[in-house]
Structures are given as structure tokens and as C-alpha cells.
Design an enzyme around this catalytic site. Sequence first.
Site, PDB file in Angstrom:
ATOM      1  CD  GLU A  80     -12.051   0.333   2.990  1.00  0.00           C
ATOM      2  OE1 GLU A  80     -10.837   0.414   2.465  1.00  0.00           O
ATOM      3  OE2 GLU A  80     -12.001   0.585   4.258  1.00  0.00           O
TER       4      GLU A  80
ATOM      5  CG  ASP B  43      -2.306   0.438   1.129  1.00  0.00           C
ATOM      6  OD1 ASP B  43      -2.652   0.733  -0.027  1.00  0.00           O
ATOM      7  OD2 ASP B  43      -2.977   0.139   1.941  1.00  0.00           O
TER       8      ASP B  43
HETATM    9  O1  KIV Z   1      -4.675  -0.573   4.420  1.00  0.00           O
HETATM   10  C1  KIV Z   1      -5.341  -1.809   4.226  1.00  0.00           C
HETATM   11  O2  KIV Z   1      -5.463  -2.653   4.940  1.00  0.00           O
HETATM   12  C2  KIV Z   1      -6.463  -1.671   3.144  1.00  0.00           C
HETATM   13  C3  KIV Z   1      -7.401  -2.942   2.873  1.00  0.00           C
HETATM   14  C4  KIV Z   1      -7.965  -3.519   4.085  1.00  0.00           C
HETATM   15  C5  KIV Z   1      -8.153  -2.697   1.616  1.00  0.00           C
HETATM   16  O3  KIV Z   1      -6.204  -0.768   2.245  1.00  0.00           O
END
Ligand code: KIV
Length: 263
Positions: free
Chosen positions: A180, A82
Site C-alpha cells: 500500500e 482483515d
Molecule cells: O481495509 C482495507 O480495505 C484494506 C485494503 C484496501 C488493502 O486493507
Amino acid sequence: MITVDTISSMKKKGEKIACLTAYDFITARILDEVGIDIILVGDSAANVVAGEKTTLPITMEDMIYHTKVVARAVKNGLVIADMPFLSYQVSVQTATYNAGRFLKVGACGVKLEGGAPVVDTVRRLVDVGIPVMGHLGLTPQSIHKYGGYKIQGKGERAAARMIDDARSLEAAGCFSVVLEKIPRDLAKKISETISMPTIGIGAGPYCDGQVLVLHDILGLYEDFTPKFVKKYADLAAQVRRAVEQYKDEVKQGKFPDQEHSFD
Ligand code: KIV
């Protein structure tokens, strides 16, 4: 080994995609052994690992560390990192550099939040060989814009905008998109409209796959449990029991005993 092509072909075959978050070596190895398809190093580490109220404070250096230790453990699953807040919003150039850093430590791709505003960035990342997962609906890095963790995409205009965003992300080259906290019928519509797989979280049963935060399904994160989370264990209670027993045995001089010491 699972690749982005494997993930695309799973949608074509109607095979559901299982995704979970991981932030450390030990749990990432368990997820991989069990056969989780996508292991997401989520910026939710800010909440469940670092105890922050939002995902905003987590840094590139924090995320690089989590990604490196997760990637070290994973032999089969697709590791997606991420991109933290401000690592991709400032310019396409910094986004490309930061995304590339995740690949250098073992990620197979990155995830970033948003629709139209990130399309140029997605295109550039994909052009230089960095697979991208999109993220629409409730995007936690925009929490202050929403004023809370509210359901998104309600009403015709908001729904139409999200469908457009999903189309644009696909056209820019995303290999999948997280949806989401949106109404299940909108998630269904988006999943039917685009060819790339949709990975739902609080988006109902019609997405091509599902993601949840590992600490939520294990019952480790007790601060707040959203409606869409199913707890598959109550590890917090188990950990508390084990630690209490250990403490009592140490205090009472019962541990360590003969069995756990040397001649
Ligand atoms: O940061 C995260 O865990 C996420 C997901 C749950 C989609 O973006």
C-alpha cells in the site's frame, strides 16, 4: 472456486489478480458475479461503513459480522478477512484463535498488517491451516506511528527493509501480500523478488494484482479521495437524486400511485 493455489498460479501465468473490498451481502454478490478474484472484507469498514476516522476502533465482533454476510454471498471468489487492530498483535495464541473464528464464519483466509513483528504469527497461522495475506507499506493500523497517510518505502534503507519484510512474509508462508502506497519502482522490485503475488493499492502498475475500496471506486465515499483511487461511478450523486425524487413525490402525494397499490 478460487483458492490460494489459484491465486499463486495466476502470478505464474502472468494473469492479473482483481481484488475489491466488500462488507455486505448485496455488494459481495455483485462482485462475485462479475468475477472478482479476491473479495477482501477490509477493516476499512470502520471508515466507509461506520464513519470512523481510522481503522483502529473496529472490533472482532464487527469484522465477524461483515465476514459472515460477505461469505454467505460469495460462491466463487476467495474471501479474505482483515484482522482488526489488537486481534493479532498481543500474542500468537490470541491471533490463532481470532483468525480461526473468521474461517468458522466462511472466510478462506485472513490478512494482517506488518513485516518482521508478525512473522511468527503468520508461521503459526499457516501451520494450523489458515491462509494469510500480508500487508506492507502504509499499514493504516499504524497511522499514529506514521503521523499521517504518507507514502512509505522512500529512500534506500526503507526500501531495503520492505524487501526484507516481503521475503520474510513469504518464507513464513503468506500466499500473497498487499503493498500500500509505496513508489511504483519499489513495488516492481518486490514483485520481481518474491514468488507470492503482490496486490497493490497506490503501488503503481507493476504489482501482480490490484485492490481498492469498493466505496471509493463507486464514488460513494466522498470524505477523501486518495490520488491512487479511480472513480468508476458517481453513485453518491445518483443516490442523492433518487432519494430527492422519492422525497418530493411523497411530499406532493404523487407516490404511492395506482400502479404501486392494490385493488
Ligand atoms: O481495509 C482495507 O480495505 C484494506 C485494503 C484496501 C488493502 O486493507
